[in-house]
Design a protein around this motif. Structure first.
Motif, PDB file in Angstrom:
ATOM      1  N   PRO A 196      16.313 -41.046 -16.764  1.00  0.00           N
ATOM      2  CA  PRO A 196      15.476 -42.483 -16.404  1.00  0.00           C
ATOM      3  C   PRO A 196      15.016 -42.992 -17.439  1.00  0.00           C
ATOM      4  N   GLY A 197      15.231 -42.868 -18.353  1.00  0.00           N
ATOM      5  CA  GLY A 197      14.542 -43.678 -19.509  1.00  0.00           C
ATOM      6  C   GLY A 197      15.650 -44.904 -19.947  1.00  0.00           C
ATOM      7  N   ARG A 198      17.077 -44.388 -20.088  1.00  0.00           N
ATOM      8  CA  ARG A 198      18.659 -45.281 -19.742  1.00  0.00           C
ATOM      9  C   ARG A 198      18.457 -45.876 -18.461  1.00  0.00           C
ATOM     10  N   LEU A 199      18.487 -45.699 -17.198  1.00  0.00           N
ATOM     11  CA  LEU A 199      17.794 -46.617 -16.216  1.00  0.00           C
ATOM     12  C   LEU A 199      17.561 -46.927 -16.601  1.00  0.00           C
ATOM     13  N   ARG A 200      16.498 -47.107 -16.876  1.00  0.00           N
ATOM     14  CA  ARG A 200      15.713 -48.180 -16.395  1.00  0.00           C
ATOM     15  C   ARG A 200      16.057 -49.616 -17.948  1.00  0.00           C
ATOM     16  N   ARG A 201      16.864 -48.481 -18.969  1.00  0.00           N
ATOM     17  CA  ARG A 201      16.928 -50.375 -19.666  1.00  0.00           C
ATOM     18  C   ARG A 201      17.671 -50.769 -19.043  1.00  0.00           C
ATOM     19  N   LEU A 202      18.901 -49.972 -18.320  1.00  0.00           N
ATOM     20  CA  LEU A 202      20.320 -50.233 -17.426  1.00  0.00           C
ATOM     21  C   LEU A 202      20.048 -52.115 -16.868  1.00  0.00           C
ATOM     22  N   ALA A 203      19.154 -50.969 -15.791  1.00  0.00           N
ATOM     23  CA  ALA A 203      18.627 -52.082 -14.289  1.00  0.00           C
ATOM     24  C   ALA A 203      17.624 -53.049 -14.332  1.00  0.00           C
ATOM     25  N   ASP A 204      18.222 -53.660 -15.700  1.00  0.00           N
ATOM     26  CA  ASP A 204      17.135 -54.498 -16.206  1.00  0.00           C
ATOM     27  C   ASP A 204      17.900 -56.052 -15.333  1.00  0.00           C
ATOM     28  N   GLU A 205      17.526 -57.390 -15.010  1.00  0.00           N
ATOM     29  CA  GLU A 205      18.293 -57.983 -14.746  1.00  0.00           C
ATOM     30  C   GLU A 205      19.021 -58.472 -15.680  1.00  0.00           C
ATOM     31  N   GLY A 206      19.348 -58.598 -16.939  1.00  0.00           N
ATOM     32  CA  GLY A 206      19.880 -59.016 -17.546  1.00  0.00           C
ATOM     33  C   GLY A 206      20.523 -58.358 -17.893  1.00  0.00           C
ATOM     34  N   LEU A 207      21.357 -56.834 -17.958  1.00  0.00           N
ATOM     35  CA  LEU A 207      22.493 -56.204 -17.819  1.00  0.00           C
ATOM     36  C   LEU A 207      23.252 -56.154 -16.680  1.00  0.00           C
ATOM     37  N   LEU A 208      22.509 -56.421 -15.129  1.00  0.00           N
ATOM     38  CA  LEU A 208      22.838 -56.379 -14.211  1.00  0.00           C
ATOM     39  C   LEU A 208      23.468 -57.695 -14.449  1.00  0.00           C
TER      40      LEU A 208
END
Ligand SMILES: [Zn+2]
Length: 344
Positions: A196-208
Motif C-alpha cells: 500500500p505504501g508503494r501504491l500511495r507513492r506511485l498513484a500520485d498525479e506526477g507519476l501517472l
C-alpha cells in the motif's frame, strides 16, 4: 494505531496479539519486510495496545493512555528515527533513548520504543543497543522496524524476535484502495506489488502523468527527442516530489527515488509490450487500464526489440542507482529505446 485498522498481515498481527494476551510477548521485536506493507502501523498498534490502561490485546482508544497516544504525546512511548537532514541514526540518539528507557515510566504500563528505519542505525549505535536488547529494563518493549534486516548486525538480529511481513494479497490491496479513497480507480494495483505504501507513492498525479507520457513515447518513438522526454519525465517526478516532500527531506535524493519509480513504470510498460508483441495467450497486463493502447503499440514492434528496450531500461536503473546524472541516464535510455522501437 489499532490492530483492527491494519489491512492484511493477519498472521503477524494475531501472533503479536496472542503475545499480549498471554503476557509472553518478547521484549525485543524486529519487524521486517518490504517498504509500505504495514510494519510501522503494526508497531504503533502494538505500542498503543501495550500501553493501554485496559491491558488487553488491542488498544481501547478511550483511556488517558490511548488519548495521549492518539495525540502523539504519550510520555512512555518513544519513536526514534533519523533526525532532519541526517542519513543515519547515530549513537547520540541511541544514548538519549537508553537514558529515557532506564527511567521509571510515567504511567503504569511500562515503556514502548519504536526504532523506525532501524537499518539506518550506525554500527556504533547498534552496538550501544545490544545490552538493552538482551536485558531491557522491566516493562520495556523495543520494536525495531526495517525494510533491510541484512543491514543490522547479526548480534542485533539474534536478540530480537523476528516477524516477517510479506506483500498484501490482491483482495487486500483492493480493500486498501477502497479505504484510502485517493487512489485513481483505473490505476493498476499490480504496479504496487502488494505494498500500500508503494501504491500511495506511485498513484500520485506526477507519476501517472509520467506513465502516460512513457506510453506516448513507446507508441510513437520517433516523435519526441530523448532530451525533451528526459526533461518532461524529470518535471513529472519533481512535481509529485514537491507535493510529498517533508521538510527534512534531501530533495535531490527524493528526486532520484522518484525517477527510479519512473523507470520502474517504464520497465512494467515494456513488460506489457513484450507480452502483447509475443501475443502470449491469457497473460494479464500489469497496466490493464491501458490495454487498448498497449495492444495497438505492441502490434507494431518486433519482440526482440522490446526485449532490447527492457535491457536499456535496466541499464538506466543501474546508472541512476550508481549516481549517474539523472537527465543523462534518462536521455541515454530514451535514445536507445527510441532507436530500437522506431526501427533504427
Ligand atoms: Zn486504552
Amino acid at each position: 494505531m489499532f490492530f483492527r485498522e491494519v489491512i492484511g498481515q493477519r498472521a503477524q498481527v494475531e501472533e503479536l496479539r496472542r503475545g499480549l494476551r498471554s503476557g509472553r510477548l518478547p521484549h525485543a521485536l524486529l519487524l521486517c519486510g518490504k517498504a509500505g506493507v504495514g510494519k510501522r502501523l503494526v508497531a504503533d498498534a502494538l505500542a498503543a495496545a501495550k500501553l493501554c490502561d485496559a491491558a488487553g490485546d488491542e488498544a481501547c482508544g478511550a483511556c488517558p493512555s490511548c488519548r495521549a497516544f492518539q495525540h502523539g504525546v504519550h510520555p512512555d512511548c518513544e519513536v526514534v528515527t533519523r533526525e532532519a537532514g541526517r542519513r543515519d541514526i547515530g549513537i547520540g540518539q541511541v544514548r538519549a533513548l537508553l537514558e529515557t528507557l532506564h527511567r521509571k515510566a510515567e504511567r503504569a504500563r511500562g515503556r514502548a520504543v519504536i526504532l523506525d528505519e532501524a537499518e539506518r542505525l550506525t554500527v556504533e549505535a547498534q552496538n550501544a543497543l545490544l545490552k538493552t536488547l538482551e536485558e531491557p529494563p522491566p516493562g520495556a518493549l523495543l520494536v525495531l522496524v526495517t525494510a533491510v534486516a541484512d543491514r543490522l548486525l547479526p548480534t542485533v538480529r539474534s536478540r530480537c524476535a523476528l516477524h516477517r511481513f510479506g506483500p498484501l494479497a490482491d483482495a487486500e490491496m483492493e480493500e486498501y484502495r477502497t479505504r484510502a479513497g485517493d487512489v485513481p480507480a483505473g490505476f493498476p494495483l499490480a504496479l504496487a506489488a502488494g505494498s500500500p505504501g508503494r501504491l500511495r507513492r506511485l498513484a500520485d498525479e506526477g507519476l501517472l502523468r509520467a506513465r502516460t507520457r512513457l506510453l506516448d513515447f513507446l507508441a510513437a518513438p520517433g516523435q519526441t527527442s530523448p532530451f525533451d522526454l528526459a526533461a518532461e519525465l524529470i518535471a513529472c517526478a519533481a512535481s509529485g516530489a514537491a507535493a510529498q516532500q517533508d521538510e527534512d527531506d534531501d530533495q535531490r535524493e527524493r528526486l532520484r527515488d522518484r525517477l527510479l519509480l519512473v523507470l520502474r513504470l517504464l520497465a512494467l510498460l515494456l513488460r506489457d509490450l513484450s507480452i502483447v508483441s509475443l501475443r502470449v495467450e491469457g497473460a494479464s497486463l500489469v497496466n490493464c487500464d491501458l490495454s487498448e493502447r498497449l495492444l495497438e503499440a505492441g502490434g507494431r514492434v518486433a519482440p526482440d526489440r522490446v526485449d532490447a528496450s527492457s535491457e536499456a531500461c535496466e541499464q538506466a536503473l543501474l546508472d541512476l542507482r550508481r549516481n549517474m546524472d539523472p537527465a543523462l541516464a534518462l536521455e541515454e535510455a530514451a535514445a536507445r529505446i527510441g532507436g530500437l522501437l522506431a526501427g533504427g
